[in-house]
Structure formats: structure tokens, C-alpha cells
Design an enzyme around this catalytic site. Structure first.
Site, PDB file in Angstrom:
ATOM      1  N   ALA A  65       0.862  -1.180   0.000  1.00  0.00           N
ATOM      2  CA  ALA A  65       0.000   0.000   0.000  1.00  0.00           C
ATOM      3  C   ALA A  65       0.899   1.232   0.000  1.00  0.00           C
ATOM      4  O   ALA A  65       2.060   1.167   0.419  1.00  0.00           O
ATOM      5  CB  ALA A  65      -0.896  -0.014   1.227  1.00  0.00           C
ATOM      6  N   GLY A 110       0.673  -5.142   0.820  1.00  0.00           N
ATOM      7  CA  GLY A 110      -0.505  -5.268  -0.040  1.00  0.00           C
ATOM      8  C   GLY A 110      -0.212  -5.949  -1.373  1.00  0.00           C
ATOM      9  O   GLY A 110      -1.119  -6.508  -1.993  1.00  0.00           O
ATOM     10  N   GLU A 113      -0.365  -9.524  -0.665  1.00  0.00           N
ATOM     11  CA  GLU A 113      -1.777  -9.812  -0.398  1.00  0.00           C
ATOM     12  C   GLU A 113      -2.562  -9.917  -1.708  1.00  0.00           C
ATOM     13  O   GLU A 113      -3.423 -10.769  -1.861  1.00  0.00           O
ATOM     14  CB  GLU A 113      -2.360  -8.734   0.532  1.00  0.00           C
ATOM     15  N   GLU A 133       4.633  -4.971   7.295  1.00  0.00           N
ATOM     16  CA  GLU A 133       3.791  -3.940   7.941  1.00  0.00           C
ATOM     17  C   GLU A 133       4.230  -3.592   9.357  1.00  0.00           C
ATOM     18  O   GLU A 133       4.108  -2.436   9.775  1.00  0.00           O
ATOM     19  CB  GLU A 133       2.320  -4.397   7.957  1.00  0.00           C
TER      20      GLU A 133
HETATM   21  N1  CO8 Z   1       4.482   3.205  -0.861  1.00  0.00           N
HETATM   22  C1  CO8 Z   1       4.851   4.361  -1.457  1.00  0.00           C
HETATM   23  N2  CO8 Z   1       6.021   4.529  -2.137  1.00  0.00           N
HETATM   24  C2  CO8 Z   1       6.837   3.470  -2.191  1.00  0.00           C
HETATM   25  C3  CO8 Z   1       6.533   2.234  -1.603  1.00  0.00           C
HETATM   26  C4  CO8 Z   1       5.274   2.117  -0.923  1.00  0.00           C
HETATM   27  N3  CO8 Z   1       4.852   0.963  -0.362  1.00  0.00           N
HETATM   28  N4  CO8 Z   1       7.552   1.379  -1.815  1.00  0.00           N
HETATM   29  C5  CO8 Z   1       8.467   2.074  -2.520  1.00  0.00           C
HETATM   30  N5  CO8 Z   1       8.051   3.330  -2.754  1.00  0.00           N
HETATM   31  C6  CO8 Z   1       8.747   4.388  -3.480  1.00  0.00           C
HETATM   32  C7  CO8 Z   1       9.895   4.971  -2.670  1.00  0.00           C
HETATM   33  O1  CO8 Z   1       9.417   5.929  -1.760  1.00  0.00           O
HETATM   34  C8  CO8 Z   1      10.778   5.554  -3.755  1.00  0.00           C
HETATM   35  O2  CO8 Z   1      10.219   6.770  -4.178  1.00  0.00           O
HETATM   36  P1  CO8 Z   1      11.197   8.041  -4.500  1.00  0.00           P
HETATM   37  O3  CO8 Z   1      12.057   7.564  -5.656  1.00  0.00           O
HETATM   38  O4  CO8 Z   1      10.242   9.123  -4.885  1.00  0.00           O
HETATM   39  O5  CO8 Z   1      11.987   8.288  -3.257  1.00  0.00           O
HETATM   40  C9  CO8 Z   1      10.589   4.551  -4.907  1.00  0.00           C
HETATM   41  O6  CO8 Z   1       9.375   3.846  -4.635  1.00  0.00           O
HETATM   42  C10 CO8 Z   1      11.720   3.566  -5.001  1.00  0.00           C
HETATM   43  O7  CO8 Z   1      11.856   2.935  -3.733  1.00  0.00           O
HETATM   44  P2  CO8 Z   1      13.265   2.832  -2.971  1.00  0.00           P
HETATM   45  O8  CO8 Z   1      14.144   3.978  -3.312  1.00  0.00           O
HETATM   46  O9  CO8 Z   1      12.975   2.593  -1.528  1.00  0.00           O
HETATM   47  O10 CO8 Z   1      13.860   1.508  -3.661  1.00  0.00           O
HETATM   48  P3  CO8 Z   1      14.850   0.432  -3.020  1.00  0.00           P
HETATM   49  O11 CO8 Z   1      15.263  -0.462  -4.135  1.00  0.00           O
HETATM   50  O12 CO8 Z   1      15.903   1.107  -2.219  1.00  0.00           O
HETATM   51  O13 CO8 Z   1      13.934  -0.401  -1.981  1.00  0.00           O
HETATM   52  C11 CO8 Z   1      11.969  -1.587  -1.275  1.00  0.00           C
HETATM   53  C12 CO8 Z   1      12.865  -1.162  -2.459  1.00  0.00           C
HETATM   54  C13 CO8 Z   1      12.723  -2.564  -0.379  1.00  0.00           C
HETATM   55  C14 CO8 Z   1      10.736  -2.279  -1.868  1.00  0.00           C
HETATM   56  C15 CO8 Z   1      11.572  -0.328  -0.472  1.00  0.00           C
HETATM   57  O14 CO8 Z   1      11.053   0.647  -1.352  1.00  0.00           O
HETATM   58  C16 CO8 Z   1      10.527  -0.586   0.577  1.00  0.00           C
HETATM   59  O15 CO8 Z   1      10.848  -1.127   1.644  1.00  0.00           O
HETATM   60  N6  CO8 Z   1       9.253  -0.207   0.305  1.00  0.00           N
HETATM   61  C17 CO8 Z   1       8.194  -0.327   1.266  1.00  0.00           C
HETATM   62  C18 CO8 Z   1       7.690  -1.742   1.352  1.00  0.00           C
HETATM   63  C19 CO8 Z   1       6.614  -1.854   2.398  1.00  0.00           C
HETATM   64  O16 CO8 Z   1       6.818  -1.571   3.571  1.00  0.00           O
HETATM   65  N7  CO8 Z   1       5.422  -2.304   1.976  1.00  0.00           N
HETATM   66  C20 CO8 Z   1       4.299  -2.500   2.856  1.00  0.00           C
HETATM   67  C21 CO8 Z   1       3.450  -1.289   2.881  1.00  0.00           C
HETATM   68  S1  CO8 Z   1       2.162  -1.437   4.101  1.00  0.00           S
HETATM   69  C22 CO8 Z   1       0.953  -2.336   3.354  1.00  0.00           C
HETATM   70  O17 CO8 Z   1       1.089  -2.779   2.253  1.00  0.00           O
HETATM   71  C23 CO8 Z   1      -0.276  -2.531   4.170  1.00  0.00           C
HETATM   72  C24 CO8 Z   1      -1.451  -3.113   3.392  1.00  0.00           C
HETATM   73  C25 CO8 Z   1      -2.732  -2.801   4.116  1.00  0.00           C
HETATM   74  C26 CO8 Z   1      -2.958  -1.311   4.092  1.00  0.00           C
HETATM   75  C27 CO8 Z   1      -4.217  -0.872   4.689  1.00  0.00           C
HETATM   76  C28 CO8 Z   1      -4.582   0.546   4.240  1.00  0.00           C
HETATM   77  C29 CO8 Z   1      -4.643   1.555   5.330  1.00  0.00           C
END
Ligand code: CO8
Length: 259
Positions: A65, A110, A113, A133
Site C-alpha cells: 500500500a 498489499g 496480499e 507492515e
Molecule cells: N508506498 C509508497 N512509495 C513506495 C513504496 C510504498 N509501499 N515502496 C516504494 N516506494 C517508493 C519509494 O518511496 C521511492 O520513491 P522516491 O524515488 O520518490 O523516493 C521509490 O518507490 C523507489 O523505492 P526505494 O528507493 O525505496 O527503492 P529500493 O530499491 O531502495 O527499496 C523496497 C525497495 C525494499 C521495496 C523499499 O522501497 C521498501 O521497503 N518499500 C516499502 C515496502 C513496504 O513496507 N510495503 C508494505 C506497505 S504497508 C501495506 O502494504 C499494508 C497493506 C494494508 C494497508 C491498509 C490501508 C490503510
């Protein structure tokens, strides 16, 4: 509806949904969820689509998400976004045709999921899976606490969710989270090959197998076999059942008509 974050194509009976927000690693915000809801409703009704394939543009399938959007939400809005996402996952799971996740890269939160809501998961060797999460102070909210234990067992689901560990495609295969792992360049070919195999079978039988499995997994065995009997009967009264059995006896390929 015009899509800004996904691409929808169809060819030879396959509907392709490509997550197309690569700058945010295809993260799911409310706008993306609305588009997914629209596209899967359309796929459900579209007789030209027999099997759907979901994949991601760039190096990610879906990185979860949208954290930037979630960070702005209050409790009520967070709940609304969870329910919106849960409904999309339920829609994907319940449409009357198979959906294959072709997982090309990150399937986190997500994203994992959504992959789990699909019927079958094929992963590229480059794919990575996880439910991170708890790093953010939340728990999975798009069905992860429910679908992950059903796929990999309660202990492994708790290990993955409590630790937020990211696992590679081979480990995901070992624990039963994905059903096949292929080299990255063969991912779409593998998904299409499976889709074509499914399309060569009796359509009503495929539909009823999905109904029986999905209904049964959510109930006990006694009720589950009753679902199976009902679904089985729907296939047995079909013209395609007569054709399938006749073709076998006559030693020729069956010509199914979805009737
Ligand atoms: N949301 C928003 N932006 C994201 C997300 C995300 N989940 N993941 C990556 N991005 C963005 C980064 O912010 C970055 O943007 P920018 O270039 O503008 O800074 C771009 O994508 C590239 O990401 P990274 O620079 O971080 O790339 P890396 O190769 O260094 O890392 C990762 C890749 C490991 C995937 C890293 O981006 C990461 O850890 N992302 C988050 C993963 C995460 O925590 N996902 C779970 C989210 S929570 C969820 O899914 C809950 C579901 C239920 C929600 C209920 C609704 C309320």
C-alpha cells in the site's frame, strides 16, 4: 473508465492487467484500488477474457500500500482504505475466471496480499515476498493475516508477519507461497502457457473448480464437500460434460462450447 496507474490489454482469451506506477514501485493508493476494482469487474463480465494475468511494470510487482498516502490518514480513513483494499482482493478472488499472478519483482505488504488473492502465483527468480507492515506500526490489512496462514500454515505466517522478513522466490516456493519459479525472462511465457492450458479445458468445469475450492477453504470439510457436490452437479449437467466424455470414448479431442 480511463486508467492512469494500470494498463489493461486482452489477446487470445487472456486479459493482462499490468500495474503501471513504476516510480512508486507500483504501490497501491486509493486511486489504483479504484482502477483495479473497475478492471476486475470488467474482466468478470467480459466473455473474450477466459484467464487474467496480473503483473507489474518495472522492477516491482507491487511494493505494498502507498505509505506516503497512508501516512496522511487518520484512523477512520485508514479503516476505509483497508476495507477498500480488502474488497478488491475479494473481487479478484471471486471473479468467475482464473487469475494468475506473474510476480516480476517486489510483492510486499498489499502486493503479496494481492498475489495471494489470485488463483495461482508464478514468480520470477528475481521476485521478493514479504509482509513488512510491523516495520510501520501496522499489520497486514488487505487479507494477509487470513490468506497467508491458509497458504503456508499458521507458524510460518506468524514468522513472516512478526519478523517482516523479506524472502526470495525459491523460499516462497519452498513454503508454498508461490506455485512455480521461472527465470525472469520466461515469466510471461510461463504464465501464458498455463493460461492456454487452462483455456483448453472445459470452461464451466474450471469455473466450478474455483467455486468449490474457494468456498470449501473457508468452511469445514463436511460443508466443503457439499459445496463440491453442488459445483460438481453444475458440471455434470453441462453439454461440455457430455462432449468431454464422448470425445474420450471416441478417442478425439473434445470441443468445448462453454455450455
Ligand atoms: N508506498 C509508497 N512509495 C513506495 C513504496 C510504498 N509501499 N515502496 C516504494 N516506494 C517508493 C519509494 O518511496 C521511492 O520513491 P522516491 O524515488 O520518490 O523516493 C521509490 O518507490 C523507489 O523505492 P526505494 O528507493 O525505496 O527503492 P529500493 O530499491 O531502495 O527499496 C523496497 C525497495 C525494499 C521495496 C523499499 O522501497 C521498501 O521497503 N518499500 C516499502 C515496502 C513496504 O513496507 N510495503 C508494505 C506497505 S504497508 C501495506 O502494504 C499494508 C497493506 C494494508 C494497508 C491498509 C490501508 C490503510
Amino acid at each position: 473508465m480511463e486508467y492512469k496507474n494500470i494498463i489493461f490489454d486482452k489477446k487470445d482469451g487472456i486479459g493482462y492487467v499490468t500495474m503501471n506506477r513504476p516510480k512508486a514501485l507500483n504501490a497501491l493508493n486509493t486511486e489504483v484500488l479504484t482502477e483495479l476494482d473497475d478492471v476486475f469487474r470488467a474482466i468478470d463480465k467480459d466473455d473474450e477474457v477466459r484467464v487474467a494475468i496480473v503483473t507489474g511494470e518495472g522492477r516491482s510487482f507491487i511494493a505494498g500500500a502507498d505509505i506516503a498516502q497512508m501516512s496522511e490518514l487518520n484512523g477512520t480513513e485508514g479503516r476505509d482504505m483497508t476495507i477498500q483494499g480488502q474488497k478488491v482482493m475479494e473481487l479478484i478472488e471471486s471473479i468467475n475466471k482464473p487469475v494468475i499472478a506473474a510476480v516480476n519483482g517486489f510483492a510486499l505488504g498489499g502486493g503479496n496480499e494481492l498475489a495471494m488473492a489470485c488463483d495461482i502465483r508464478i514468480a520470477s527468480e528475481k521476485a521478493k515476498f514479504g509482509q513488512p507492515e510491523v516495520n510501520l506500526g501496522i499489520i497486514p490489512g488487505y487479507g494477509g493475516t487470513q490468506r497467508l496462514p491458509r497458504l503456508v500454515g499458521k507458524g510460518m505466517a506468524k514468522k513472516l508477519i512478526y519478523s517482516a522478513e523479506m524472502i526470495d522466490a525459491q523460499e516462497a516456493y519452498r513454503i508454498g507461497l508461490v506455485d512455480e519459479v521461472v527465470p525472469a525472462e520466461e515469466l510471461m511465457e510461463a504464465a501464458e502457457k498455463l493460461a492456454k492450458t487452462i483455456m483448453s479445458k472445459a470452461p464451466i468445469a474450471i469455473k466450478m473448480a474455483k467455486v468449490a475450492i474457494n468456498n470449501g477453504i473457508n468452511t469445514d470439510l463436511t460443508i466443503g464437500v457439499q459445496f463440491e457436490a453442488e459445483s460438481y452437479t453444475s458440471t455434470f449437467v453441462s453439454e461440455d460434460r457430455v462432449e468431454g466424455m464422448k470425445a474420450f470414448v471416441e478417442k478425439r479431442p473434445a470441443e468445448f462450447k462453454n455450455k
